[in-house]
Design a protein around this motif. Structure first.
Motif, PDB file in Angstrom:
ATOM      1  N   PHE A   1       1.167  -1.572   0.295  1.00  0.00           N
ATOM      2  CA  PHE A   1      -0.114   0.329   0.142  1.00  0.00           C
ATOM      3  C   PHE A   1       1.148   1.426   0.385  1.00  0.00           C
ATOM      4  CE2 PHE A   1      -2.480  -3.343   2.990  1.00  0.00           C
ATOM      5  CZ  PHE A   1      -3.223  -3.680   1.741  1.00  0.00           C
ATOM      6  N   SER A   2      -0.017   2.336  -0.781  1.00  0.00           N
ATOM      7  CA  SER A   2       1.142   3.439  -0.907  1.00  0.00           C
ATOM      8  C   SER A   2       0.597   4.189   0.343  1.00  0.00           C
ATOM      9  CB  SER A   2       1.153   4.465  -1.795  1.00  0.00           C
ATOM     10  OG  SER A   2      -0.803   4.467  -2.393  1.00  0.00           O
ATOM     11  N   ASP A   3       1.381   5.473   0.600  1.00  0.00           N
ATOM     12  CA  ASP A   3       0.641   6.675   1.918  1.00  0.00           C
ATOM     13  C   ASP A   3      -0.774   7.389   1.243  1.00  0.00           C
ATOM     14  OD1 ASP A   3       2.744   5.791   2.942  1.00  0.00           O
ATOM     15  OD2 ASP A   3       4.046   7.846   2.536  1.00  0.00           O
ATOM     16  N   GLU A   4      -0.317   7.401   0.204  1.00  0.00           N
ATOM     17  CA  GLU A   4      -1.910   8.151  -0.666  1.00  0.00           C
ATOM     18  C   GLU A   4      -3.340   7.034  -0.755  1.00  0.00           C
ATOM     19  OE1 GLU A   4       1.947   9.896  -1.834  1.00  0.00           O
ATOM     20  OE2 GLU A   4       1.553   7.595  -1.978  1.00  0.00           O
ATOM     21  N   GLN A   5      -2.343   6.182  -0.714  1.00  0.00           N
ATOM     22  CA  GLN A   5      -3.765   5.007  -0.330  1.00  0.00           C
ATOM     23  C   GLN A   5      -4.211   5.144   0.974  1.00  0.00           C
ATOM     24  OE1 GLN A   5      -1.690   1.172  -2.304  1.00  0.00           O
ATOM     25  NE2 GLN A   5      -3.635   0.722  -3.795  1.00  0.00           N
ATOM     26  N   MET A   6      -4.004   5.069   1.463  1.00  0.00           N
ATOM     27  CA  MET A   6      -4.275   4.779   3.266  1.00  0.00           C
ATOM     28  C   MET A   6      -4.701   6.255   3.912  1.00  0.00           C
ATOM     29  SD  MET A   6      -3.533   2.210   5.158  1.00  0.00           S
ATOM     30  CE  MET A   6      -2.544   1.120   4.310  1.00  0.00           C
ATOM     31  N   LEU A   7      -3.879   7.560   2.827  1.00  0.00           N
ATOM     32  CA  LEU A   7      -4.830   8.327   3.898  1.00  0.00           C
ATOM     33  C   LEU A   7      -5.534   8.688   3.372  1.00  0.00           C
ATOM     34  CD1 LEU A   7      -0.964  10.920   3.725  1.00  0.00           C
ATOM     35  CD2 LEU A   7      -2.457   9.521   5.400  1.00  0.00           C
ATOM     36  N   GLY A   8      -6.074   7.847   1.834  1.00  0.00           N
ATOM     37  CA  GLY A   8      -6.994   8.127   1.527  1.00  0.00           C
ATOM     38  C   GLY A   8      -8.577   7.356   2.344  1.00  0.00           C
ATOM     39  N   TRP A   9      -7.810   5.783   2.526  1.00  0.00           N
ATOM     40  CA  TRP A   9      -9.343   5.741   3.312  1.00  0.00           C
ATOM     41  C   TRP A   9      -9.167   5.884   4.489  1.00  0.00           C
ATOM     42  CZ3 TRP A   9      -5.633   0.853   1.096  1.00  0.00           C
ATOM     43  CH2 TRP A   9      -6.248   0.663   0.186  1.00  0.00           C
TER      44      TRP A   9
END
Length: 319
Positions: A272-280
């Motif tokens: 997982f990327s940071d961007e994915q995680m922050l979006g979730w």
């Protein structure tokens, strides 16, 4: 009067009193209760049903096994206090015998766990060899959660219970959840060996956690999210059970290209990327607190810590 009558009727039997005493020590399957009590499983099941109907015990099905635990504390605590007040100082022969047989159950669990690990050690070692030492990951988890009391801790996808082993001592209530009944049996054996029998274990899916909204103060997803077909939904469900101000710690891999982990080990997501995680996090009402990166192998381990948005219980009381 009705609840009191139900409770006293349910306890008007020596075997049921013995069952309550055993469940104070640890959660047990019906088969294990039968082993300790020296009675048939159908007979023990009838006794358990009476205790369940009175609210003094509860049953949970895991695969082909049925586990029994004490009921809700508000129902059980007064009964246990009364039993303690009426119990003589020296142990009676039944209690001493049950305690000895309960030790045999613990030993059986430990032996089964050891055999399973011996058979599957290669699988675990193959993945661990791809990233930094597990001790470094665990130290990073401890830094993220801190040394303060946790309150109610939920380990989602607990597996063999390692996160509970590390952090249950900081919690007033610790709950481990896993979909695999085999993993939960291993976790029970391991936690029992460590003297952590009070940690509760339940079989459930991480998309439908067996908790009400806002029940938990901290939740952990440790190397679990890459098995999720819908990681955002799993994170949203974890956020649902957190109280305002509660923390969610996710430990998983950064994006990688080890396609064999998908085919061989059922990884649904390759990191997982940071961007994915922050979006979730944003979609689930979680505010990011910190991110840590642990390099040192073919796979990079990431830790993401978030906090549920809203005033905490303490802050609401102060206001």
């Amino acid at each position: 009067m009705a609840p009191a009558l139900d409770i006293f009727r349910s306890l008007a039997d020596a075997t049921r009193l013995r069952i309550v005493a055993l469940l104070r020590s640890m959660e047990l399957s019906v088969g294990e209760l039968a082993q300790v009590l020296g009675q048939s499983q159908p007979r023990v099941s009838r006794h358990v049903k009476i205790l369940v109907d009175a609210g003094l015990a509860e049953r949970r099905k895991e695969g082909s096994w049925v586990f029994v635990a004490l009921g809700a504390p508000e129902r059980v605590a007064p009964v246990l206090a009364a039993i303690d007040a009426w119990t003589p100082g020296e142990g009676d022969p039944w209690t001493l015998a049950d305690t000895a047989r309960l030790a045999a159950v613990r030993a059986d669990r430990a032996q089964a766990a050891a055999a399973w690990f011996e058979a599957h050690a290669g699988e675990w070692d193959a993945i661990r060899s791809l990233h930094v030492a597990e001790s470094e990951v665990e130290a990073a988890c401890a830094r993220a959660l801190g040394a303060q009391a946790i309150g109610t801790l939920v380990d989602i996808g607990t597996g063999t219970g390692r996160m509970l082993e590390l952090f249950a001592p900081q919690a007033t209530h610790a709950l481990g959840i896993d979909r695999s009944s085999e993993m939960l049996r291993l976790a029970r054996a391991k936690l029992s060996e460590r003297g952590l029998d009070k940690a509760e274990l339940r079989q459930a899916d991480f998309y439908r956690l067996p908790l009400a909204d806002g029940d938990a103060d901290a939740a952990i997803l440790h190397h679990v999210l890459h098995f999720a077909q819908h990681p955002g939904a799993a994170i949203a469900e974890a956020a649902r059970v957190l109280a305002a101000g509660g923390r969610l710690l996710i430990v998983d891999f950064a994006p990688h290209e080890r396609e064999d982990l998908r085919t061989r080990d059922a990884h649904a997501r390759l990191g997982f990327s940071d961007e994915q995680m922050l979006g979730w996090f944003a979609a689930a009402g979680l505010a990011p607190v910190q991110t840590e990166t642990l390099e040192g192998g073919e796979l990079t381990v990431k830790l993401w810590l978030a906090r549920k948005v809203g005033a905490t219980r303490v802050e609401r009381q102060a206001a």
